[in-house]
Design a protein around this motif. Structure first.
Motif, PDB file in Angstrom:
ATOM      1  N   LEU A 209      -1.213   5.060   3.889  1.00 16.01           N
ATOM      2  CA  LEU A 209      -1.775   4.871   5.222  1.00 16.01           C
ATOM      3  C   LEU A 209      -0.664   4.353   6.123  1.00 16.01           C
ATOM      4  O   LEU A 209      -0.088   3.296   5.863  1.00 16.01           O
ATOM      5  N   TRP A 210      -0.374   5.097   7.177  1.00 15.79           N
ATOM      6  CA  TRP A 210       0.811   4.837   7.983  1.00 15.79           C
ATOM      7  C   TRP A 210       0.480   5.127   9.441  1.00 15.79           C
ATOM      8  O   TRP A 210      -0.632   5.560   9.767  1.00 15.79           O
ATOM      9  N   ALA A 211       1.429   4.876  10.319  1.00 15.59           N
ATOM     10  CA  ALA A 211       1.273   5.276  11.720  1.00 15.59           C
ATOM     11  C   ALA A 211       2.663   5.541  12.293  1.00 15.59           C
ATOM     12  O   ALA A 211       3.650   4.935  11.862  1.00 15.59           O
ATOM     13  N   PRO A 212       2.734   6.443  13.287  1.00 17.90           N
ATOM     14  CA  PRO A 212       4.048   6.827  13.831  1.00 17.90           C
ATOM     15  C   PRO A 212       4.785   5.665  14.488  1.00 17.90           C
ATOM     16  O   PRO A 212       6.021   5.667  14.510  1.00 17.90           O
ATOM     17  N   TRP A 213       4.044   4.657  15.010  1.00 17.78           N
ATOM     18  CA  TRP A 213       4.686   3.554  15.728  1.00 17.78           C
ATOM     19  C   TRP A 213       5.146   2.447  14.783  1.00 17.78           C
ATOM     20  O   TRP A 213       5.742   1.456  15.229  1.00 17.78           O
ATOM     21  N   CYS A 214       4.875   2.588  13.504  1.00 17.59           N
ATOM     22  CA  CYS A 214       5.081   1.503  12.534  1.00 17.59           C
ATOM     23  C   CYS A 214       6.450   1.663  11.876  1.00 17.59           C
ATOM     24  O   CYS A 214       6.677   2.604  11.110  1.00 17.59           O
TER      25      CYS A 214
ATOM     26  N   VAL B  37      -8.310  -2.417   5.109  1.00 16.73           N
ATOM     27  CA  VAL B  37      -6.878  -2.327   5.365  1.00 16.73           C
ATOM     28  C   VAL B  37      -6.545  -3.051   6.669  1.00 16.73           C
ATOM     29  O   VAL B  37      -7.073  -2.703   7.724  1.00 16.73           O
ATOM     30  N   ARG B  38      -5.710  -4.080   6.599  1.00 20.21           N
ATOM     31  CA  ARG B  38      -5.371  -4.870   7.783  1.00 20.21           C
ATOM     32  C   ARG B  38      -3.941  -4.670   8.229  1.00 20.21           C
ATOM     33  O   ARG B  38      -3.573  -5.080   9.335  1.00 20.21           O
ATOM     34  N   SER B  39      -3.095  -4.103   7.392  1.00 18.19           N
ATOM     35  CA  SER B  39      -1.722  -3.856   7.810  1.00 18.19           C
ATOM     36  C   SER B  39      -1.239  -2.572   7.161  1.00 18.19           C
ATOM     37  O   SER B  39      -1.774  -2.133   6.131  1.00 18.19           O
ATOM     38  N   ILE B  40      -0.264  -1.963   7.784  1.00 16.27           N
ATOM     39  CA  ILE B  40       0.325  -0.743   7.253  1.00 16.27           C
ATOM     40  C   ILE B  40       1.835  -0.919   7.178  1.00 16.27           C
ATOM     41  O   ILE B  40       2.377  -1.745   7.947  1.00 16.27           O
ATOM     42  N   PRO B  41       2.515  -0.220   6.289  1.00 15.09           N
ATOM     43  CA  PRO B  41       1.911   0.750   5.369  1.00 15.09           C
ATOM     44  C   PRO B  41       1.078   0.080   4.285  1.00 15.09           C
ATOM     45  O   PRO B  41       1.413  -0.992   3.814  1.00 15.09           O
ATOM     46  N   THR B  42      -0.008   0.776   3.922  1.00 14.66           N
ATOM     47  CA  THR B  42      -0.802   0.384   2.756  1.00 14.66           C
ATOM     48  C   THR B  42      -0.887   1.582   1.828  1.00 14.66           C
ATOM     49  O   THR B  42      -1.097   2.706   2.284  1.00 14.66           O
ATOM     50  N   LEU B  43      -0.698   1.332   0.550  1.00  9.62           N
ATOM     51  CA  LEU B  43      -0.910   2.363  -0.460  1.00  9.62           C
ATOM     52  C   LEU B  43      -2.251   2.112  -1.137  1.00  9.62           C
ATOM     53  O   LEU B  43      -2.574   0.969  -1.481  1.00  9.62           O
ATOM     54  N   LEU B  44      -3.011   3.201  -1.306  1.00  7.09           N
ATOM     55  CA  LEU B  44      -4.273   3.165  -2.048  1.00  7.09           C
ATOM     56  C   LEU B  44      -4.153   4.134  -3.209  1.00  7.09           C
ATOM     57  O   LEU B  44      -3.639   5.244  -3.043  1.00  7.09           O
TER      58      LEU B  44
ATOM     59  N   GLY C 291     -12.383   9.149  -7.857  1.00 11.98           N
ATOM     60  CA  GLY C 291     -13.147   8.634  -6.730  1.00 11.98           C
ATOM     61  C   GLY C 291     -13.164   7.122  -6.604  1.00 11.98           C
ATOM     62  O   GLY C 291     -13.638   6.589  -5.606  1.00 11.98           O
ATOM     63  N   ALA C 292     -12.660   6.414  -7.612  1.00 12.14           N
ATOM     64  CA  ALA C 292     -12.700   4.952  -7.586  1.00 12.14           C
ATOM     65  C   ALA C 292     -11.354   4.388  -7.170  1.00 12.14           C
ATOM     66  O   ALA C 292     -10.300   4.868  -7.607  1.00 12.14           O
ATOM     67  N   LEU C 293     -11.392   3.355  -6.337  1.00 13.97           N
ATOM     68  CA  LEU C 293     -10.158   2.690  -5.922  1.00 13.97           C
ATOM     69  C   LEU C 293      -9.610   1.874  -7.088  1.00 13.97           C
ATOM     70  O   LEU C 293     -10.288   0.994  -7.620  1.00 13.97           O
ATOM     71  N   LYS C 294      -8.382   2.172  -7.502  1.00  9.97           N
ATOM     72  CA  LYS C 294      -7.779   1.502  -8.654  1.00  9.97           C
ATOM     73  C   LYS C 294      -6.695   0.516  -8.250  1.00  9.97           C
ATOM     74  O   LYS C 294      -6.307  -0.339  -9.063  1.00  9.97           O
ATOM     75  N   GLY C 295      -6.176   0.669  -7.041  1.00  8.21           N
ATOM     76  CA  GLY C 295      -5.121  -0.239  -6.624  1.00  8.21           C
ATOM     77  C   GLY C 295      -4.928  -0.160  -5.125  1.00  8.21           C
ATOM     78  O   GLY C 295      -5.196   0.868  -4.497  1.00  8.21           O
ATOM     79  N   GLN C 296      -4.479  -1.269  -4.545  1.00  6.30           N
ATOM     80  CA  GLN C 296      -4.243  -1.334  -3.103  1.00  6.30           C
ATOM     81  C   GLN C 296      -3.120  -2.328  -2.877  1.00  6.30           C
ATOM     82  O   GLN C 296      -3.167  -3.443  -3.401  1.00  6.30           O
ATOM     83  N   THR C 297      -2.113  -1.917  -2.103  1.00  6.84           N
ATOM     84  CA  THR C 297      -0.996  -2.817  -1.840  1.00  6.84           C
ATOM     85  C   THR C 297      -0.449  -2.544  -0.453  1.00  6.84           C
ATOM     86  O   THR C 297      -0.432  -1.395  -0.001  1.00  6.84           O
ATOM     87  N   ALA C 298      -0.062  -3.584   0.249  1.00  2.00           N
ATOM     88  CA  ALA C 298       0.461  -3.450   1.603  1.00  2.00           C
ATOM     89  C   ALA C 298       1.948  -3.761   1.615  1.00  2.00           C
ATOM     90  O   ALA C 298       2.424  -4.584   0.827  1.00  2.00           O
ATOM     91  N   GLY C 299       2.654  -3.096   2.515  1.00  2.00           N
ATOM     92  CA  GLY C 299       4.084  -3.357   2.664  1.00  2.00           C
ATOM     93  C   GLY C 299       4.913  -2.208   2.130  1.00  2.00           C
ATOM     94  O   GLY C 299       4.528  -1.539   1.175  1.00  2.00           O
ATOM     95  N   ALA C 300       6.058  -1.972   2.777  1.00  2.00           N
ATOM     96  CA  ALA C 300       6.930  -0.880   2.371  1.00  2.00           C
ATOM     97  C   ALA C 300       7.557  -1.178   1.017  1.00  2.00           C
ATOM     98  O   ALA C 300       7.891  -2.325   0.710  1.00  2.00           O
TER      99      ALA C 300
END
Ligand code: ZN
Length: 156
Positions: free
Chosen positions: A65-70, A110-117, A122-131
């Motif tokens: 999860l990313w954005a062009p301005w980030c 998700v409160r910050s990007i980049p975030t990896l999911l 179909g089940a969320l197994k991991g989530q981490t924020a930061g490059a």
């Protein structure tokens, strides 16, 4: 290897394919539109395609999860591309522009990007924020999923 069939969403036409796990590495093509199911690059998706891959791909799905301005997101882009080359076809790597998908951000808190999911069946197994650099992305993904159709010894 098993002869288990895996369902995979076609990146081109969104058709759901059934591919024998043993044929994953043999450059499988879509039975509907004949496009390659993998091209070694992260797939850019919108929120609808994000859900379709998460729900129907029977290989682990790693989403950026990313954005062009980030700035940190842009800094991680090359590492994520290289991670796709390393992890496909045992994983599906997708990129979702966070600006266009507020409902998905809210769903996963998700409160910050980049975030990896990382999703599996179909089940969320991991989530981490930061490059993260390439090796860390690969290790994180492998630490949160068992790649389909492979024994642990096959994992690299
Ligand atoms: Zn297709």
């Amino acid at each position: 290897m098993t002869d288990t069939n895996l369902t995979l969403v076609c990146p081109s036409c969104q058709a759901i394919n059934r591919v024998p796990a043993a044929r994953l590495a043999a450059s499988p093509r879509c039975g509907s539109c004949h496009a390659p199911l993998f091209d070694g690059h992260p797939l850019e998706v919108d929120d609808a395609r994000f859900d379709r891959h998460v729900q129907h791909d029977q290989i682990p799905v790693l989403a950026d999860l990313w954005a062009p301005w980030c700035g940190p997101c842009r800094a991680m882009t090359p590492a994520f591309i290289n991670a796709a080359a390393r992890l496909e076809p045992r994983y599906r790597l997708i990129k979702l522009n966070a600006d266009t998908a507020p409902a998905i951000l809210a769903r996963y808190g998700v409160r910050s990007i980049p975030t990896l999911l990382l999703f599996q069946n179909g089940a969320l197994k991991g989530q981490t924020a930061g490059a993260m650099p390439l090796e860390q992305i690969v290790q994180w993904a492998q630490g949160h999923a068992v790649a389909s159709g492979l024994t642990p010894a096959d994992r690299t």
